[in-house]
Scaffold this motif. Structure first.
Motif, PDB file in Angstrom:
ATOM      1  N   TRP A 141       0.857  -1.189   0.000  1.00  0.00           N
ATOM      2  CA  TRP A 141       0.000   0.000   0.000  1.00  0.00           C
ATOM      3  C   TRP A 141       0.886   1.229   0.000  1.00  0.00           C
ATOM      4  CZ3 TRP A 141      -0.406   4.032   3.519  1.00  0.00           C
ATOM      5  CH2 TRP A 141      -1.495   4.899   3.342  1.00  0.00           C
ATOM      6  N   ILE A 142       0.467   2.232  -0.757  1.00  0.00           N
ATOM      7  CA  ILE A 142       1.181   3.503  -0.798  1.00  0.00           C
ATOM      8  C   ILE A 142       0.173   4.604  -1.117  1.00  0.00           C
ATOM      9  CG2 ILE A 142       1.800   3.163  -3.200  1.00  0.00           C
ATOM     10  CD1 ILE A 142       4.343   4.748  -2.708  1.00  0.00           C
ATOM     11  N   ASP A 143       0.321   5.738  -0.433  1.00  0.00           N
ATOM     12  CA  ASP A 143      -0.578   6.857  -0.714  1.00  0.00           C
ATOM     13  C   ASP A 143      -0.027   8.130  -0.083  1.00  0.00           C
ATOM     14  OD1 ASP A 143      -2.756   8.118  -1.861  1.00  0.00           O
ATOM     15  OD2 ASP A 143      -4.237   6.869  -0.864  1.00  0.00           O
ATOM     16  N   LYS A 144      -0.680   9.234  -0.390  1.00  0.00           N
ATOM     17  CA  LYS A 144      -0.349  10.535   0.188  1.00  0.00           C
ATOM     18  C   LYS A 144      -1.389  10.863   1.255  1.00  0.00           C
ATOM     19  CE  LYS A 144       1.043  13.938  -2.388  1.00  0.00           C
ATOM     20  NZ  LYS A 144       2.353  14.071  -1.814  1.00  0.00           N
ATOM     21  N   PRO A 145      -1.039  11.735   2.207  1.00  0.00           N
ATOM     22  CA  PRO A 145      -2.068  12.187   3.147  1.00  0.00           C
ATOM     23  C   PRO A 145      -3.069  13.086   2.429  1.00  0.00           C
ATOM     24  CG  PRO A 145      -0.012  13.367   3.495  1.00  0.00           C
ATOM     25  CD  PRO A 145       0.273  12.319   2.477  1.00  0.00           C
ATOM     26  N   VAL A 146      -4.256  13.199   2.984  1.00  0.00           N
ATOM     27  CA  VAL A 146      -5.257  14.119   2.441  1.00  0.00           C
ATOM     28  C   VAL A 146      -4.776  15.542   2.743  1.00  0.00           C
ATOM     29  CG1 VAL A 146      -7.673  14.834   2.547  1.00  0.00           C
ATOM     30  CG2 VAL A 146      -7.072  12.412   2.766  1.00  0.00           C
ATOM     31  N   LEU A 195       3.155  23.062   4.089  1.00  0.00           N
ATOM     32  CA  LEU A 195       2.717  23.300   2.710  1.00  0.00           C
ATOM     33  C   LEU A 195       3.738  22.801   1.689  1.00  0.00           C
ATOM     34  CD1 LEU A 195       1.195  26.881   2.989  1.00  0.00           C
ATOM     35  CD2 LEU A 195      -0.020  24.788   2.383  1.00  0.00           C
ATOM     36  N   PHE A 196       5.017  23.116   1.922  1.00  0.00           N
ATOM     37  CA  PHE A 196       6.040  22.760   0.938  1.00  0.00           C
ATOM     38  C   PHE A 196       6.511  21.319   1.036  1.00  0.00           C
ATOM     39  CE2 PHE A 196       6.916  27.496   0.993  1.00  0.00           C
ATOM     40  CZ  PHE A 196       6.277  27.718  -0.204  1.00  0.00           C
ATOM     41  N   SER A 197       6.295  20.664   2.174  1.00  0.00           N
ATOM     42  CA  SER A 197       6.695  19.259   2.283  1.00  0.00           C
ATOM     43  C   SER A 197       5.601  18.327   1.771  1.00  0.00           C
ATOM     44  CB  SER A 197       7.054  18.898   3.724  1.00  0.00           C
ATOM     45  OG  SER A 197       5.924  18.911   4.556  1.00  0.00           O
ATOM     46  N   TYR A 198       4.395  18.828   1.598  1.00  0.00           N
ATOM     47  CA  TYR A 198       3.291  17.969   1.144  1.00  0.00           C
ATOM     48  C   TYR A 198       3.601  17.239  -0.166  1.00  0.00           C
ATOM     49  CZ  TYR A 198      -1.171  16.177  -0.303  1.00  0.00           C
ATOM     50  OH  TYR A 198      -2.165  15.335  -0.731  1.00  0.00           O
ATOM     51  N   PRO A 199       4.135  17.896  -1.195  1.00  0.00           N
ATOM     52  CA  PRO A 199       4.406  17.166  -2.445  1.00  0.00           C
ATOM     53  C   PRO A 199       5.381  15.992  -2.262  1.00  0.00           C
ATOM     54  CG  PRO A 199       4.565  19.525  -2.817  1.00  0.00           C
ATOM     55  CD  PRO A 199       4.441  19.329  -1.341  1.00  0.00           C
ATOM     56  N   ASN A 200       6.218  16.034  -1.239  1.00  0.00           N
ATOM     57  CA  ASN A 200       7.192  14.969  -0.992  1.00  0.00           C
ATOM     58  C   ASN A 200       6.740  13.974   0.070  1.00  0.00           C
ATOM     59  OD1 ASN A 200       9.076  16.049  -2.804  1.00  0.00           O
ATOM     60  ND2 ASN A 200       9.785  17.494  -1.273  1.00  0.00           N
ATOM     61  N   THR A 201       5.524  14.091   0.563  1.00  0.00           N
ATOM     62  CA  THR A 201       5.058  13.245   1.660  1.00  0.00           C
ATOM     63  C   THR A 201       4.250  12.064   1.126  1.00  0.00           C
ATOM     64  OG1 THR A 201       5.007  15.141   3.150  1.00  0.00           O
ATOM     65  CG2 THR A 201       3.756  13.207   3.823  1.00  0.00           C
ATOM     66  N   PHE A 202       4.730  10.872   1.457  1.00  0.00           N
ATOM     67  CA  PHE A 202       4.079   9.625   1.072  1.00  0.00           C
ATOM     68  C   PHE A 202       4.207   8.646   2.232  1.00  0.00           C
ATOM     69  CE2 PHE A 202       5.464  11.524  -2.864  1.00  0.00           C
ATOM     70  CZ  PHE A 202       4.402  11.310  -3.721  1.00  0.00           C
ATOM     71  N   ASN A 209       5.624  -5.834   2.662  1.00  0.00           N
ATOM     72  CA  ASN A 209       5.523  -7.112   3.348  1.00  0.00           C
ATOM     73  C   ASN A 209       6.543  -7.219   4.486  1.00  0.00           C
ATOM     74  OD1 ASN A 209       7.614  -7.130   1.492  1.00  0.00           O
ATOM     75  ND2 ASN A 209       7.449  -9.312   1.078  1.00  0.00           N
ATOM     76  N   ARG A 210       7.387  -6.179   4.699  1.00  0.00           N
ATOM     77  CA  ARG A 210       8.411  -6.219   5.731  1.00  0.00           C
ATOM     78  C   ARG A 210       8.435  -5.033   6.689  1.00  0.00           C
ATOM     79  NH1 ARG A 210      13.798  -7.090   2.675  1.00  0.00           N
ATOM     80  NH2 ARG A 210      14.238  -8.966   3.835  1.00  0.00           N
ATOM     81  N   ARG A 211       7.955  -3.854   6.232  1.00  0.00           N
ATOM     82  CA  ARG A 211       8.150  -2.653   7.037  1.00  0.00           C
ATOM     83  C   ARG A 211       7.183  -1.535   6.673  1.00  0.00           C
ATOM     84  NH1 ARG A 211      13.932  -0.919   4.411  1.00  0.00           N
ATOM     85  NH2 ARG A 211      13.309  -1.124   2.254  1.00  0.00           N
ATOM     86  N   VAL A 212       7.155  -0.508   7.543  1.00  0.00           N
ATOM     87  CA  VAL A 212       6.397   0.718   7.320  1.00  0.00           C
ATOM     88  C   VAL A 212       7.401   1.768   6.849  1.00  0.00           C
ATOM     89  CG1 VAL A 212       5.010   2.519   8.415  1.00  0.00           C
ATOM     90  CG2 VAL A 212       4.764   0.145   9.147  1.00  0.00           C
ATOM     91  N   ILE A 213       7.018   2.526   5.828  1.00  0.00           N
ATOM     92  CA  ILE A 213       7.937   3.513   5.244  1.00  0.00           C
ATOM     93  C   ILE A 213       7.210   4.851   5.150  1.00  0.00           C
ATOM     94  CG2 ILE A 213       9.446   4.058   3.308  1.00  0.00           C
ATOM     95  CD1 ILE A 213       9.092   1.060   2.460  1.00  0.00           C
ATOM     96  N   MET A 214       7.877   5.907   5.641  1.00  0.00           N
ATOM     97  CA  MET A 214       7.337   7.263   5.541  1.00  0.00           C
ATOM     98  C   MET A 214       8.368   8.135   4.835  1.00  0.00           C
ATOM     99  SD  MET A 214       6.015   7.190   9.426  1.00  0.00           S
ATOM    100  CE  MET A 214       7.156   5.883   9.822  1.00  0.00           C
ATOM    101  N   ARG A 215       7.900   8.928   3.887  1.00  0.00           N
ATOM    102  CA  ARG A 215       8.798   9.796   3.124  1.00  0.00           C
ATOM    103  C   ARG A 215       8.240  11.211   3.201  1.00  0.00           C
ATOM    104  NH1 ARG A 215       8.801  11.717  -2.580  1.00  0.00           N
ATOM    105  NH2 ARG A 215      10.952  11.803  -3.273  1.00  0.00           N
ATOM    106  N   THR A 216       9.100  12.162   3.528  1.00  0.00           N
ATOM    107  CA  THR A 216       8.685  13.556   3.562  1.00  0.00           C
ATOM    108  C   THR A 216       9.915  14.436   3.396  1.00  0.00           C
ATOM    109  OG1 THR A 216       7.329  15.176   4.726  1.00  0.00           O
ATOM    110  CG2 THR A 216       8.820  13.850   6.076  1.00  0.00           C
ATOM    111  N   GLY A 217       9.704  15.718   3.294  1.00  0.00           N
ATOM    112  CA  GLY A 217      10.840  16.623   3.218  1.00  0.00           C
ATOM    113  C   GLY A 217      10.491  17.955   2.605  1.00  0.00           C
ATOM    114  N   PHE A 218      11.098  18.985   3.146  1.00  0.00           N
ATOM    115  CA  PHE A 218      10.928  20.347   2.653  1.00  0.00           C
ATOM    116  C   PHE A 218      12.177  20.733   1.865  1.00  0.00           C
ATOM    117  CE2 PHE A 218      10.939  25.027   4.146  1.00  0.00           C
ATOM    118  CZ  PHE A 218      10.413  25.457   2.965  1.00  0.00           C
ATOM    119  N   TRP A 219      13.324  20.701   2.488  1.00  0.00           N
ATOM    120  CA  TRP A 219      14.586  21.034   1.826  1.00  0.00           C
ATOM    121  C   TRP A 219      15.167  19.831   1.099  1.00  0.00           C
ATOM    122  CZ3 TRP A 219      15.257  25.944   1.359  1.00  0.00           C
ATOM    123  CH2 TRP A 219      14.814  26.815   2.340  1.00  0.00           C
ATOM    124  N   GLY A 220      14.972  18.654   1.660  1.00  0.00           N
ATOM    125  CA  GLY A 220      15.456  17.409   1.077  1.00  0.00           C
ATOM    126  C   GLY A 220      14.444  16.324   1.368  1.00  0.00           C
TER     127      GLY A 220
END
Length: 156
Positions: free
Chosen positions: A21-26, A85-92, A97-108
Motif C-alpha cells: 500500500w502507498i498513498d499521500k495524506p489528504v 505546505l512545501f513538504s506535502y508534495p514529498n510526503t508519502f 511485506n516487511r516494514r512501514v515507510i514514511m517519506r517527507t521533506g521540505f529542503w530534502g
C-alpha cells in the motif's frame, strides 16, 4: 493501491520486498493540523501591537526586546505552516511485506523506516478535523530512544 506512486520508494525497496500500500495524506487535514503552529505568530503579533506600537516612548528598551520575541514567534509559526505546505508534495506513506515507510521533506527527502519486528506499539488518533475528512493519525512505536543531554526520549 496507487501504482502511480510506486517509483517514489523504488530506490529504497529491497529486491524481495513488495509494496502492499502507498498513498499521500489528504491535503486539507494535513495542512490544517499545522495551523496550531500559527498560535505563536498570533501571540507575537499581539505582543508587537500592544507593547511596541501603543507605547509613548517610555520603556524603549523593553519595546525592542518584545519586538524581537514577537518576530521570533511569528517566524516560528510561519516556518511550521510553510514547512507543512512545501513538504506535502514529498510526503508519502507506504507499507510493504516487511516494514512501514514514511517519506517527507521540505529542503530534502527524509525517510523513516520501521521494520515490523521492531514495532512495539501502535496508536491511532482521530481529532475533530480528521474526523470530518474521515482520516486519522497512526503512530508506530519501536522502543528506539535517543540520549540527549542526560535525557532519554522516545523518537517514534
Amino acid at each position: 493501491m496507487e501504482t502511480k506512486y510506486l517509483e517514489v520508494f523504488e530506490g529504497i525497496r529491497d529486491k524481495d520486498e513488495e509494496i502492499l500500500w502507498i498513498d499521500k495524506p489528504v491535503f486539507t487535514p494535513f495542512v490544517i493540523n499545522g495551523l496550531g503552529a500559527l498560535l505563536p505568530a498570533v501571540i507575537g503579533l499581539g505582543l508587537i501591537f500592544v507593547f511596541f506600537l501603543t507605547d509613548t516612548n517610555e520603556g524603549e528598551k523593553t519595546n525592542w526586546i518584545i519586538l524581537v520575541f514577537g518576530l521570533i514567534s511569528i517566524g516560528q509559526g510561519l516556518y511550521t505552516i510553510l514547512n507543512k505546505l512545501f513538504s506535502y508534495p514529498n510526503t508519502f506513506y507506504a507499507y510493504s511485506n516487511r516494514r512501514v515507510i514514511m517519506r517527507t521533506g521540505f529542503w530534502g527527502i527524509d525517510y523513516k523506516i520501521i521494520d515490523y519486528v521492531k514495532i512495539s506499539d501502535i496508536e491511532v488518533r482521530v481529532n475533530v478535523i480528521e474526523k470530518v475528512f474521515n482520516v486519522g493519525t497512526v503512530q508506530f512505536f519501536s522502543g528506539r530512544t535517543q540520549k540527549s543531554e542526560d535525557d532519554i526520549k522516545k523518537l517514534y
